[in-house]
Write an enzyme that holds these catalytic residues in place. Structure first.
Site, PDB file in Angstrom:
ATOM      1  N   HIS A  39       0.491  -7.893  12.723  1.00 25.80           N
ATOM      2  CA  HIS A  39       1.644  -8.704  12.314  1.00 25.80           C
ATOM      3  C   HIS A  39       1.770  -9.888  13.274  1.00 25.80           C
ATOM      4  CE1 HIS A  39       5.487  -9.407  10.278  1.00 25.80           C
ATOM      5  NE2 HIS A  39       5.952  -9.769  11.465  1.00 25.80           N
ATOM      6  N   LEU A  69     -35.075 -45.287   5.611  1.00 27.13           N
ATOM      7  CA  LEU A  69     -33.830 -45.923   5.180  1.00 27.13           C
ATOM      8  C   LEU A  69     -32.926 -46.208   6.381  1.00 27.13           C
ATOM      9  CD1 LEU A  69     -33.090 -46.532   2.201  1.00 27.13           C
ATOM     10  CD2 LEU A  69     -31.498 -44.619   2.313  1.00 27.13           C
ATOM     11  N   CYS A  91     -43.904 -33.456  23.510  1.00 30.14           N
ATOM     12  CA  CYS A  91     -44.556 -34.768  23.569  1.00 30.14           C
ATOM     13  C   CYS A  91     -45.568 -34.879  24.697  1.00 30.14           C
ATOM     14  CB  CYS A  91     -43.498 -35.869  23.689  1.00 30.14           C
ATOM     15  SG  CYS A  91     -42.292 -35.579  24.995  1.00 30.14           S
ATOM     16  N   ASP A 147       7.934  -3.368   8.265  1.00 30.14           N
ATOM     17  CA  ASP A 147       7.503  -3.799   9.595  1.00 30.14           C
ATOM     18  C   ASP A 147       8.328  -3.148  10.708  1.00 30.14           C
ATOM     19  OD1 ASP A 147       5.743  -5.451   8.234  1.00 30.14           O
ATOM     20  OD2 ASP A 147       7.040  -7.205   8.375  1.00 30.14           O
ATOM     21  N   GLN A 203     -34.920 -47.780   9.486  1.00 30.80           N
ATOM     22  CA  GLN A 203     -35.303 -49.150   9.152  1.00 30.80           C
ATOM     23  C   GLN A 203     -34.110 -50.090   9.204  1.00 30.80           C
ATOM     24  OE1 GLN A 203     -38.612 -50.286   8.405  1.00 30.80           O
ATOM     25  NE2 GLN A 203     -37.489 -52.148   8.889  1.00 30.80           N
ATOM     26  N   ILE A 223       0.860  -1.184   0.000  1.00 32.43           N
ATOM     27  CA  ILE A 223       0.000   0.000   0.000  1.00 32.43           C
ATOM     28  C   ILE A 223       0.903   1.243   0.000  1.00 32.43           C
ATOM     29  CG2 ILE A 223      -1.920   1.166   1.144  1.00 32.43           C
ATOM     30  CD1 ILE A 223      -2.483  -1.736   0.195  1.00 32.43           C
TER      31      ILE A 223
END
Length: 860
Positions: A106, A590, A665, A142, A593, A90
């Site tokens: 950093h 499926l 329930c 940096d 069962q 930048i």
């Protein structure tokens, strides 16, 4: 402040989201161009929020800033630039433009490890401390002034990924937000970076990641983990280029048997073992282990620790000595009992040192969603044998958010072959795995740990319940998740208290006899759970099943699979051995069962409709006479007498019907109100219904969320239409709420006669069915209440203790509530009579559903 966010990645996205939550105005987001048609997460998130997004391929050419790029940036009027993770250079024209300047994240403790591969070099250099720095941006070297730093310990076997995920990512996000807050408050420091201790290393690339074998084992280990997994440390062997990952430093002096692998330049050949490849440095750190068993002249792989004269005190000494040698190794006394020969013990240590038994070995393909101020990370694949895997043929289906009808994600759809794999994994774990060998007390310790993890993740689990099942968040937190945690803690305490008895029998004189019973686990259990309380129903059955020592294959409801799969992830973190818990989202016809038919499944626990329960019971009988427990449909009567506390009766009557949107329930399927208080009761109920807040289940003031799924919503509409057609009075509700999603109005019917459909059949929704009964006619109302094939729950409200005892004695239901309702507890057995099923969840009785009793008789 007005902020420009410049960067990319999920880290950038999280920083962006947190800054907006802090109240800052993000005036623009600058990120990288789309790659292969895929946008960066930061840009995607900003576009959703309507924030301007710019994707410049470059900001400068030949060191000069591009004027048009700078102009577009300056037009936004940013007061601060925040660079959470930025791979682009930048220009200083942009860095210095805002009045507050620019800050950058950093991932090292500057001035150490300046440069682009800071995390890699932190590990390569063997640093004991790591962390991150937020500094005032400079010209890309940096070297800018320091604003904030946070440090963490570097663990011996940390990799780039583990260090990033454990600390640098989560704490880095917090650090960026904290830094912006300090700037906004005018308290942000500018501390010049010291040059003492400064280092600058270049970007790690594949060509520079070749291993130098002329160094110590620790240095080689650091090189491998510092390059794991990108670019990947490598060497040449057998004419091929080998890349190494997941290194563990072995300080224990263990040389497991295996095949030698010559490596050019290495101090000695590597050893290929089942646990992995053993490499050596030039310091030859693999020392002898004869001192572990000093009484034996020559320790061989076949040497048995206990047959060589070791006692329990030697177990403690051995464990502590090995832990001291292998710094950070998690080793317990139980491990010695599980691997009694020296060869087996070595293999166990090598696996532990390599982390083969760690949860991180399981790769989880999360679906991530930002919901309820959380980032949800949801597994969406089948869970078989401790691994998240795709279904056979990569079949999937959509799970739907009932609040708006949108697709949450694709979930793997289990096939018959997947059921067979899961049962095989559960059977192997039961017959050959650690689960059947550890003590009952250790089994309880693992379940306690699982409950603790569920508590740590309770907000996430409750949010998933709201998202996937439409559960009101506050209720999900207290009941769906809260009671699940309580259930696992309760049954964890039972693990070492499951015991048989001694029985006096007729002696075979002149000899004597001793008869005792043993309570044993059954084996592989199949658990099929409903959609109304996805996690709680799973917990009610699974906790008792595991406490008894069984292994399990769980089929969650197809429409609500996500908390079950998150639960699977938590079992890994808790250390539940692989194969003990397996979870298969899919269809009942499926998966359910096949579980019912499977010859290696010895028990089925089912909660659901009576019709399906009968079918399961038949399949279990025809296959291999499985043990079965069934919690089925209900039409629970609630009798309210005129001598009750009316305010409480109204409050509890509302709860008995509308709790959890009526998807309950034990919901009161029919209220019998004594004639003299009937009208007043109805008036009070309607007033309360009108005060109910219908809305998004994640809103804290919502009382009533969406029904679970669209098919159920249609069923409720048809149910109410039939009630009206048969002549019942619709007092309020009865229709879908005109808004997106599957919302249904809280509904009240009166004048319901005994012959009507709605008087006999369960709605499983927010529909109150009210019938009158004559003043003082206790026996008649009891007869009407019991005139049903269901017997799950019931209730009575009266101040007369004699009446309460009489009515509770006569009601034909597995649970009777007196002057309360919905008051279930993990210690109280729960289950129905008649066609509401048989067997119990919760309480000590639930354990018996997952145990078999063996009688043993001695003669002496």
């Amino acid at each position: 402040m007005k902020i420009a966010v410049i960067g990319q990645s999920l880290f950038g996205q999280e920083v962006y989201c947190h800054l907006r939550k802090e109240g800052h105005e993000v005036v623009g987001v600058f990120t990288v161009p789309d790659k292969d048609g895929k946008a960066d997460p930061l840009g995607l998130e900003a576009e959703k929020d309507g924030v301007p997004v710019f994707k410049f391929p470059r900001w400068r050419v030949k060191g000069q800033a591009l004027p048009d790029v700078v102009a577009k940036y300056q037009a936004l009027g940013a007061e601060l630039n925040v660079l959470p993770f930025c791979s682009q250079f930048i220009p200083m024209e942009v860095i210095n433009a805002p009045c507050h300047g620019s800050i950058i994240y950093h991932p090292s403790l500057l001035p150490r490890h300046r440069g682009a591969s800071a995390i890699n070099w932190t590990l390569i250099h063997g640093d004991k401390k790591g962390g991150f720095t937020i500094f005032w941006a400079d010209d890309g070297l940096d070297t800018g002034d320091l604003l904030l730093q946070k440090e963490c310990e570097i663990l011996p076997d940390d990799t780039v990924s583990t260090l990033y995920n454990r600390f640098l990512f989560p704490e880095g996000i917090k650090g960026m937000v904290q830094a912006v807050r300090l700037i906004a408050e005018g308290k942000a420091p500018r501390l010049p970076q010291p040059e003492e201790g400064a280092t600058y290393e270049g970007i790690q690339k594949k060509e520079t990641a070749k291993i130098n074998w002329e160094q110590s084992a620790e240095a080689i280990h650091n090189w491998i983990r510092g390059n794991d997994k990108v670019p990947g440390a490598w060497t040449e062997a057998c004419g091929q280029k080998l890349t190494f990952f997941n290194s563990t430093l072995n300080t224990a002096g263990l040389v497991p048997e295996g095949e030698a692998l010559p490596i050019p330049g290495a101090h000695q050949p590597g050893i290929v073992t089942k646990a992995g490849l053993i490499l050596f440095g030039n310091d030859d750190r693999m020392s002898a282990w004869k001192r572990i068993l000093p009484s034996v002249l020559e320790v061989e792989d076949s040497t048995d620790f206990f047959k060589s004269g070791a006692a329990s005190v030697d177990v403690v000494r051995l464990v502590e000595e090995v832990k001291e040698l292998c710094d950070g190794l998690e080793l317990e006394n139980e491990d010695v009992y599980m691997a009694t020969t020296f060869g087996d013990f070595i293999q166990l240590l090598v696996k532990k040192l390599r982390g083969d038994n760690k949860e991180s070995e399981c790769i989880i393909d999360y679906v991530e969603k930002a919901v309820n101020k959380l980032t949800l990370r949801m597994p969406h694949q089948l869970f078989i044998g401790g691994l998240f895997v795709d279904a056979e043929g990569a079949k999937t289906y959509e799970t739907i958010n009932p609040t708006d009808g949108s697709v949450i994600c694709q979930v793997s759809l289990a096939q018959v072959s997947d059921v067979d794999k899961a049962v095989a994994a559960a059977k192997d774990a039961f017959e050959n795995g650690l689960w059947g060998k550890i003590s009952a007390r250790d089994r309880g310790r693992l379940l306690y740990r699982l409950a603790d993890l569920m508590e740590q993740h309770q907000e996430e689990l409750a949010t998933i319940e709201a998202l996937d099942a439409g559960a009101v968040y506050t209720l999900a937190l207290k009941t769906h998740v809260g009671m699940s945690i309580q259930t696992f803690r309760y049954f964890a305490g039972w693990c070492d208290k499951i015991q048989g008895s001694t029985i006096p029998i007729n002696q075979a004189r002149p000899n004597r006899n001793l008869t005792l019973t043993r309570k044993e686990p059954i084996g592989v259990c199949g658990i099929v759970i409903p959609w109304n309380y996805p996690l709680m129903m799973l917990s009610w059955k699974t906790a008792a099943c595991l406490a008894a020592g069984n292994t399990v294959v769980i089929k969650p409801a197809q429409v609500t699979p996500l908390t079950a799969l998150k639960f699977a992830e938590l079992t890994l973190k808790a250390g539940i051995p692989k194969g003990v818990v397996n979870i298969l989202p899919g269809s009942g016809s499926l998966v359910g069962q096949r579980l019912s038919d499977h010859p290696d499944v010895r028990k089925i626990g089912f909660t659901g409709s009576t019709e399906v329960g009968k079918h399961i019971m038949k399949s279990c009988a025809l296959s291999n006479v499985k043990k079965v427990s069934l919690e089925l449909g209900g039409k629970s009567p609630l009798i309210i007498f005129a001598d009750c506390d009316l305010s409480k009766a109204v409050q509890m009557g509302m709860s008995s019907v509308f709790f959890n949107k009526g998807e309950n329930c034990i919901a009161a399927g029919r209220l019998f109100i004594e004639d003299s208080i009937h009208d007043h009761f109805v008036q009070k109920v309607v007033e309360e219904v009108k005060r109910m807040k219908i809305g998004n289940p994640l809103d804290r003031d919502t009382n009533h969320g969406p029904q679970n799924h669209q098919a159920h919503l249609r069923k409720l509409i048809e149910y109410c239409q039939r009630g009206v057609e048969e002549g019942a009075t619709l007092v309020c509700g009865g229709s879908q709420v005109p808004r997106p999603g599957f919302f249904f109005e809280p509904t009240v019917f009166t004048d319901v006669e005994d012959h009507m459909f709605i008087a006999k059949e369960e709605s499983f929704g927010p529909i109150m069915i009210i019938s009158r009964f004559a003043d003082g006619d206790v026996d008649t109302v009891l007869s009407r209440a019991n005139a049903t094939e269901f017997g799950l729950a019931s209730g009575v409200f009266t101040r007369d203790i004699n009446k309460a005892l009489y009515v509770s004695d006569k009601l034909g239901a597995g649970t009777v509530f007196v002057n309360t309702y919905n008051k279930t507890d993990v210690a109280a057995p729960f289950g129905g009579f008649k066609q509401s099923g048989f067997g119990k969840d919760l309480g000590e009785e639930a354990l018996n559903e997952y145990l078999r009793v063996k009688t043993v008789t001695f003669e002496y």
